[in-house]
Structures are given as C-alpha cells and as structure tokens.
Scaffold this motif. Structure first.
Motif: not given
Length: 146
Positions: A41-47
C-alpha cells in the motif's frame, strides 16, 4: 497596559531579568508519533501523536539588565556570572519558570513552567559588548498565564 516582552528566570518569589537586548527568542516544539508502512500500500500511517517539551533558544547581549546599563567589562562579566547562577538547576536549586511577557500594572505574566538549562554559551571576545546564547528545556510545553 498590555503585556510587555520581559524575559526573566523566576523561582518562587525571586525573578532574574535576562540581560538585554534579546536579539532572538525562538521556541521549538516537537511531537512524537509512530509511523507504520503497510506492505503493498502506498504511503504510511502515522499514529500516537503526543507533544513533547519545548526547547527555547535565546540569544542576547549584555548591554543592560533590569533597566541598568552595563558599561565596563567587569559589569558585563558580573551580569553573565549572575545569569549563570540563576540558570543553575540542581539539588539546591529547583527547576524554574521562564517568563516571556509581564504586565507591570496587573502583575500578570505568561510563562513556561518546569524549565531547566541545557546550554549557556558566552562570547567575551568583543570588549564593548558581551553576547550570550542560552538553551532552555521546558518539560511542560504549555504557556501558562498567572
């Protein structure tokens, strides 16, 4: 009368105005977070965003303090030594408040709490005007009013 720029180190009932003029006062805020990359999946997840403490970097000159002009090298050096002592945090000296603004009529102030010094640099090479650079860490990133 509105709040006036009046940087000072404050502990309980004592206040130490920073030598003036202040050439620069910069506040650096940081936020912590975790970043995840999902495969395919393109991109990233910031949490998990949370604000850390604030770093305040001050650059000033020792031309005056608390309204008194400092002319001689001995007076400028004495001011820097007093500043060094006021900034000390240790067993006998608790953390301090860094006052940014002060209203002389209402005595209201805006300030950072839980501050400690991380760096103090002085430049004594110019006999007519000593300079300093100061880095302060405010554990509490909020600017308080009292």
């Amino acid at each position: 009368m509105p709040l006036q720029f009046h940087p000072a180190i404050a502990r309980s009932t004592t206040s130490f105005p920073l030598p003036r003029p202040i050439v620069s006062l910069r506040v650096q805020d940081v936020w912590d977070a975790e970043r995840f990359k999902s495969p395919l999946i393109d991109g990233q997840r910031t949490v998990g965003h949370s604000q850390g403490g604030s770093t305040i970097v001050i650059q000033g000159q020792v031309a005056a303090q608390a309204g008194e002009v400092r002319f001689t090298e001995a007076e400028m050096l004495a001011t820097l030594l007093s500043l060094r002592e006021a900034l000390h945090v240790g067993e006998s000296q608790p953390k301090f408040d860094l006052v940014l603004f002060f209203d002389p009529v209402t005595h209201e102030r805006q300030y950072f709490r839980e501050c400690s010094t991380t760096r103090l640099e002085w430049d004594l090479s110019e006999a007519s005007l000593y300079t300093y650079s100061l880095t302060i860490q405010a554990d509490d990133p909020q600017i308080h009013t009292a």
